[in-house]
Design a protein around this motif. Structure first.
Motif, PDB file in Angstrom:
ATOM      1  N   ALA A  41     -20.074 -21.829 -18.746  1.00  0.00           N
ATOM      2  CA  ALA A  41     -19.785 -21.745 -20.290  1.00  0.00           C
ATOM      3  C   ALA A  41     -20.388 -23.048 -20.860  1.00  0.00           C
ATOM      4  O   ALA A  41     -20.678 -22.605 -21.907  1.00  0.00           O
ATOM      5  N   THR A  42     -20.400 -23.902 -20.077  1.00  0.00           N
ATOM      6  CA  THR A  42     -20.989 -25.042 -20.786  1.00  0.00           C
ATOM      7  C   THR A  42     -22.606 -25.506 -20.095  1.00  0.00           C
ATOM      8  O   THR A  42     -23.110 -26.242 -20.651  1.00  0.00           O
ATOM      9  N   GLY A  43     -23.062 -24.559 -19.362  1.00  0.00           N
ATOM     10  CA  GLY A  43     -24.378 -24.515 -18.839  1.00  0.00           C
ATOM     11  C   GLY A  43     -25.644 -24.305 -20.004  1.00  0.00           C
ATOM     12  O   GLY A  43     -25.172 -23.814 -20.920  1.00  0.00           O
ATOM     13  N   PRO A  44     -26.901 -24.261 -19.633  1.00  0.00           N
ATOM     14  CA  PRO A  44     -27.830 -24.045 -20.498  1.00  0.00           C
ATOM     15  C   PRO A  44     -27.795 -22.609 -20.634  1.00  0.00           C
ATOM     16  O   PRO A  44     -27.545 -21.808 -20.065  1.00  0.00           O
ATOM     17  N   ARG A  45     -28.445 -22.254 -21.684  1.00  0.00           N
ATOM     18  CA  ARG A  45     -28.647 -20.911 -22.214  1.00  0.00           C
ATOM     19  C   ARG A  45     -30.134 -20.360 -22.283  1.00  0.00           C
ATOM     20  O   ARG A  45     -30.937 -21.172 -22.682  1.00  0.00           O
TER      21      ARG A  45
ATOM     22  N   GLU B 236     -26.843 -25.710  -5.829  1.00  0.00           N
ATOM     23  CA  GLU B 236     -26.493 -25.777  -7.315  1.00  0.00           C
ATOM     24  C   GLU B 236     -27.324 -24.681  -7.965  1.00  0.00           C
ATOM     25  O   GLU B 236     -28.268 -24.237  -7.383  1.00  0.00           O
ATOM     26  N   VAL B 237     -27.002 -24.578  -9.249  1.00  0.00           N
ATOM     27  CA  VAL B 237     -27.601 -23.705  -9.914  1.00  0.00           C
ATOM     28  C   VAL B 237     -28.403 -24.221 -11.057  1.00  0.00           C
ATOM     29  O   VAL B 237     -28.001 -25.409 -11.520  1.00  0.00           O
ATOM     30  N   ALA B 238     -29.860 -23.984 -11.079  1.00  0.00           N
ATOM     31  CA  ALA B 238     -30.734 -24.528 -12.197  1.00  0.00           C
ATOM     32  C   ALA B 238     -31.306 -23.470 -13.235  1.00  0.00           C
ATOM     33  O   ALA B 238     -31.598 -22.250 -12.691  1.00  0.00           O
ATOM     34  N   TYR B 239     -31.754 -23.958 -14.154  1.00  0.00           N
ATOM     35  CA  TYR B 239     -32.371 -23.091 -15.133  1.00  0.00           C
ATOM     36  C   TYR B 239     -33.671 -23.930 -15.453  1.00  0.00           C
ATOM     37  O   TYR B 239     -33.554 -24.988 -15.640  1.00  0.00           O
TER      38      TYR B 239
END
Length: 192
Positions: A22-26, A122-125
């Motif tokens: 919810a606080t991750g990049p969009r 880890e998840v990255a955008y």
């Protein structure tokens, strides 16, 4: 901008998979990158790399590999690989398919697990440069260099560039910690 001998290959923000998204990049789409880090037993690194070289094609049949490296300097005996996914449903489908892929499980996973001490993902955008604004909490910058000597030369030139010095002075207040690793791509790695 990039200095001679150095090219920016990627700029990723990332959050731990266990973190709240919810606080991750969009982004406008669901594309994300999974960065997987394996800490390999020092006595088994050669065996692990041979297994990867022989069988990575089985894994690549399921989703897109961005890059696969081993560490040369910094944190030793690590293998770092990045996989691209369209969204989390895509990742779930790939992980399910991998769990059911007898060749992948038998030829790679079973023997490779005996080589690995720890795993971390880890998840990255991807961060569009035009929307960068304030630096996010965690950032990975991947720089491409022809070789380690070119990196040293390029870094020296960059530190003599007033624009680079000003940018570092401006952004250092956001820095909580920094880790550097020299990554060596494996032969099949799309990102060299």
């Amino acid at each position: 901008g990039a200095t001679e001998g150095r090219g920016l290959t990627g700029y990723l923000t990332w959050r731990s998979v266990s973190a709240s998204f919810a606080t991750g990049p969009r982004q406008d789409n669901g594309i994300f990158y999974e960065i997987r880090t394996y800490e390999v037993k020092p006595s088994r690194m050669k065996e692990f790399v041979e297994l990867v070289n022989q069988h990575i094609h089985l894994r690549m049949a399921h989703s897109e590999l961005v890059g696969f490296w081993t560490t040369e300097l910094g944190a030793m005996n690590k293998a770092i690989h990045i996989w691209k996914y369209d969204n989390f449903a895509h990742r779930t489908a790939v992980r399910t398919a991998l769990a059911n892929d007898k060749d992948w499980q038998g030829k790679f996973i079973s023997p490779a697990l005996t080589c690995i001490e720890k795993q971390h993902n880890e998840v990255a955008y991807l961060v569009p440069w035009c929307q960068l604004g304030k630096p996010p909490k965690e950032v990975h910058v991947i720089w491409w260099n022809e070789n380690a000597d070119n990196r040293a030369s390029g870094r020296h030139k960059a530190h003599e560039d007033a624009r680079v010095v000003a940018a570092v002075r401006e952004s250092v207040r956001f820095l909580e910690s920094q880790q550097n690793m020299l990554l060596v791509p494996l032969p099949f790695s799309p990102l060299k």
